[in-house]
Design a protein around this motif. Structure first.
Motif, mmCIF file in Angstrom:
data_model
loop_
_atom_site.group_PDB
_atom_site.id
_atom_site.type_symbol
_atom_site.label_atom_id
_atom_site.label_comp_id
_atom_site.label_asym_id
_atom_site.label_seq_id
_atom_site.Cartn_x
_atom_site.Cartn_y
_atom_site.Cartn_z
ATOM 1 N N SER A 60 0.872 -1.132 0.053
ATOM 2 C CA SER A 60 0.033 -0.063 -0.074
ATOM 3 C C SER A 60 0.834 1.317 -0.059
ATOM 4 C CB SER A 60 -0.840 0.157 1.025
ATOM 5 O OG SER A 60 -1.357 1.175 1.327
ATOM 6 N N HIS A 61 0.633 2.076 -1.027
ATOM 7 C CA HIS A 61 1.478 3.367 -0.952
ATOM 8 C C HIS A 61 1.194 4.177 0.182
ATOM 9 C CE1 HIS A 61 3.085 2.908 -4.480
ATOM 10 N NE2 HIS A 61 1.746 2.671 -5.503
ATOM 11 N N PRO A 64 3.369 3.013 5.916
ATOM 12 C CA PRO A 64 4.858 3.298 6.084
ATOM 13 C C PRO A 64 5.577 1.950 6.141
ATOM 14 C CG PRO A 64 3.793 3.652 8.157
ATOM 15 C CD PRO A 64 2.636 3.480 7.233
ATOM 16 N N TRP A 65 5.194 0.922 6.357
ATOM 17 C CA TRP A 65 5.894 -0.375 6.718
ATOM 18 C C TRP A 65 6.047 -0.814 5.272
ATOM 19 C CZ3 TRP A 65 6.829 -0.239 11.649
ATOM 20 C CH2 TRP A 65 5.969 0.392 12.492
ATOM 21 N N ALA A 66 5.178 -0.824 4.306
ATOM 22 C CA ALA A 66 5.270 -1.238 3.076
ATOM 23 C C ALA A 66 6.120 -0.226 2.084
ATOM 24 C CB ALA A 66 3.841 -1.387 2.295
ATOM 25 N N VAL A 87 -2.218 -1.689 -3.588
ATOM 26 C CA VAL A 87 -3.845 -1.628 -3.195
ATOM 27 C C VAL A 87 -4.401 -0.152 -3.439
ATOM 28 C CG1 VAL A 87 -3.500 -3.753 -1.657
ATOM 29 C CG2 VAL A 87 -3.330 -1.548 -0.809
ATOM 30 N N HIS A 88 -5.430 -0.158 -3.233
ATOM 31 C CA HIS A 88 -6.296 0.990 -3.224
ATOM 32 C C HIS A 88 -5.970 1.535 -1.976
ATOM 33 C CE1 HIS A 88 -9.714 3.686 -3.144
ATOM 34 N NE2 HIS A 88 -9.905 3.796 -4.422
ATOM 35 N N GLY A 129 -4.987 -14.570 11.024
ATOM 36 C CA GLY A 129 -4.183 -13.169 11.193
ATOM 37 C C GLY A 129 -4.667 -12.270 10.441
ATOM 38 N N ARG A 130 -4.047 -10.931 10.802
ATOM 39 C CA ARG A 130 -4.381 -9.842 10.234
ATOM 40 C C ARG A 130 -3.950 -9.683 8.616
ATOM 41 N NH1 ARG A 130 -8.142 -6.323 12.732
ATOM 42 N NH2 ARG A 130 -8.081 -6.923 15.000
ATOM 43 N N VAL A 131 -4.706 -9.354 7.889
ATOM 44 C CA VAL A 131 -4.131 -9.123 6.437
ATOM 45 C C VAL A 131 -3.539 -7.679 6.026
ATOM 46 C CG1 VAL A 131 -5.270 -9.053 4.173
ATOM 47 C CG2 VAL A 131 -6.429 -10.354 5.777
ATOM 48 N N THR A 132 -2.338 -7.716 6.242
ATOM 49 C CA THR A 132 -1.362 -6.541 6.194
ATOM 50 C C THR A 132 -0.428 -6.517 4.966
ATOM 51 O OG1 THR A 132 0.380 -7.824 7.457
ATOM 52 C CG2 THR A 132 -1.458 -6.651 8.743
ATOM 53 N N VAL A 133 0.002 -5.178 4.691
ATOM 54 C CA VAL A 133 1.007 -5.222 3.798
ATOM 55 C C VAL A 133 2.253 -4.803 4.433
ATOM 56 C CG1 VAL A 133 -0.366 -4.721 1.944
ATOM 57 C CG2 VAL A 133 0.199 -2.792 3.323
ATOM 58 N N PRO A 134 3.438 -5.024 3.959
ATOM 59 C CA PRO A 134 3.742 -5.776 2.628
ATOM 60 C C PRO A 134 3.682 -7.089 2.665
ATOM 61 C CG PRO A 134 5.923 -5.175 3.605
ATOM 62 C CD PRO A 134 4.697 -4.638 4.638
#
Length: 326
Positions: A60-61, A64-66, A87-88, A129-134
């Motif tokens: 995700s743009h 900050p982690w991604a 992603v959006h 679990g959580r659905v996270t990026v990256p």
């Protein structure tokens, strides 16, 4: 920010009632490593050899982690070797989606999925679990390598050097103890500290987070008054881990997360330093301000229930940074 339970999607925010109003971040569940020869890394299993075109990055743009991973992908010359889907920026009842109706949201270039959660269930139909990026995906083994940003940037730092010839090292042996020390404080009080303040649902939890946040920003400003970068005279991983929080601070965290004692532009050393990092070749292309302004204000209805996306101050990150040649 929903979650998967045994492969089934649940739309649920973080539970702060059971933690006295404190936001508690969940840990990453996929912890394999790409290595030059495919040998196992510090965690997980082996078999993930560094190869051009083999890996795909989901980001995700806004996040900050991604963003860390995109910075390292650019700095280490991996843009042509590792493909990306973004992603959006809106994260609502379905979590991160691959809708394309926002500039910079690419859709899922790999599988054509509608939701990021489908990437997780493709890797493991019973995942919880959580659905996270990256997410770093292996096209050959058809699974997730890692969803831990701190480890993905370490892979990018060195695993592909024999392919790219790019030997820039942002985690050099001699500086590792100092980098790790800085990272630990920056993570707990700044990177995660803004979330601890912003997602707090009690005054005491907010108070616990906000003081250490600004104490650490004062500390960073002091370090940068003594050396060019936070760990000394060379840019390191510690600078880039800090950068992705600083670049969002005045646009989002200062107002939306109530981190409003000071702005980054009020810190004489950090402000020039932030502009210098932004102006490093390849970095500004990884910064999508419109995504993070939209995401935080529109997605967090517990903080901003009317989803009003505010105007934000103009900040000229391209202004001369006054710190000499890069």
């Amino acid at each position: 920010m929903g979650y998967l339970q045994d492969g089934t999607w649940n739309d649920g925010w973080y539970d702060t009632k059971s933690s006295g109003g404190r936001f508690e971040r969940t840990t990453a569940g996929f912890r394999n490593w790409i290595t030059p020869d495919g040998a196992a890394g510090p965690s997980g299993v082996g078999g993930f050899e560094a190869e051009a075109g083999r890996y795909h990055l989901y980001v995700s743009h806004a996040c900050p982690w991604a963003h860390r991973t995109l910075v390292f992908r650019a700095l280490k010359g991996l843009n042509g070797l590792i493909s990306v889907s973004a992603v959006h920026p809106d994260m609502l009842s379905d979590g991160w989606t691959f809708s394309r109706d926002f500039e910079g949201a690419t859709g899922d270039d790999l599988f054509g999925f509608d939701y990021l959660r489908e990437v997780y269930t493709k890797a493991d139909p019973e995942v919880s679990g959580r659905v996270t990026v990256p997410i770093l995906w292996d096209k050959k083994r058809n699974t997730i390598v890692s969803n831990e940003s701190a480890e993905i940037i370490r892979m990018f730092n060195s695993a592909f050097d024999h392919i790219t010839g790019n030997t820039l090292d942002f985690y050099p042996d001699a500086l590792r103890p100092r980098i790790d020390e800085i990272n630990a404080r920056v993570y707990s009080t700044i990177n995660n500290g803004v979330y601890l303040a912003g997602f707090a649902t009690s005054q005491s939890a907010y108070n616990e987070a906000i003081a250490p946040l600004f104490e650490s920003l004062d500390w960073i400003d002091g370090l940068l008054g003594q050396s060019r970068y936070v760990a000394g005279d060379h840019i390191t991983e510690a600078d880039w881990r800090l950068f992705t929080t600083l670049i969002r601070f005045d646009k989002v965290y200062h107002g939306h997360f109530k981190c409003n004692l000071k702005r980054i532009v009020d810190y004489p050393n950090i402000w020039g330093y932030l502009r210098e990092l932004y102006q490093v070749e390849g970095v500004k292309e990884t910064v999508h301000i419109e995504h993070f302004v939209r995401h935080y204000h529109y997605s967090h209805d517990t903080i901003n229930p009317n989803r009003i996306v505010p105007i934000t101050p103009h900040i000229d990150f391209d202004a001369p940074h006054g710190r000499g040649n890069i």
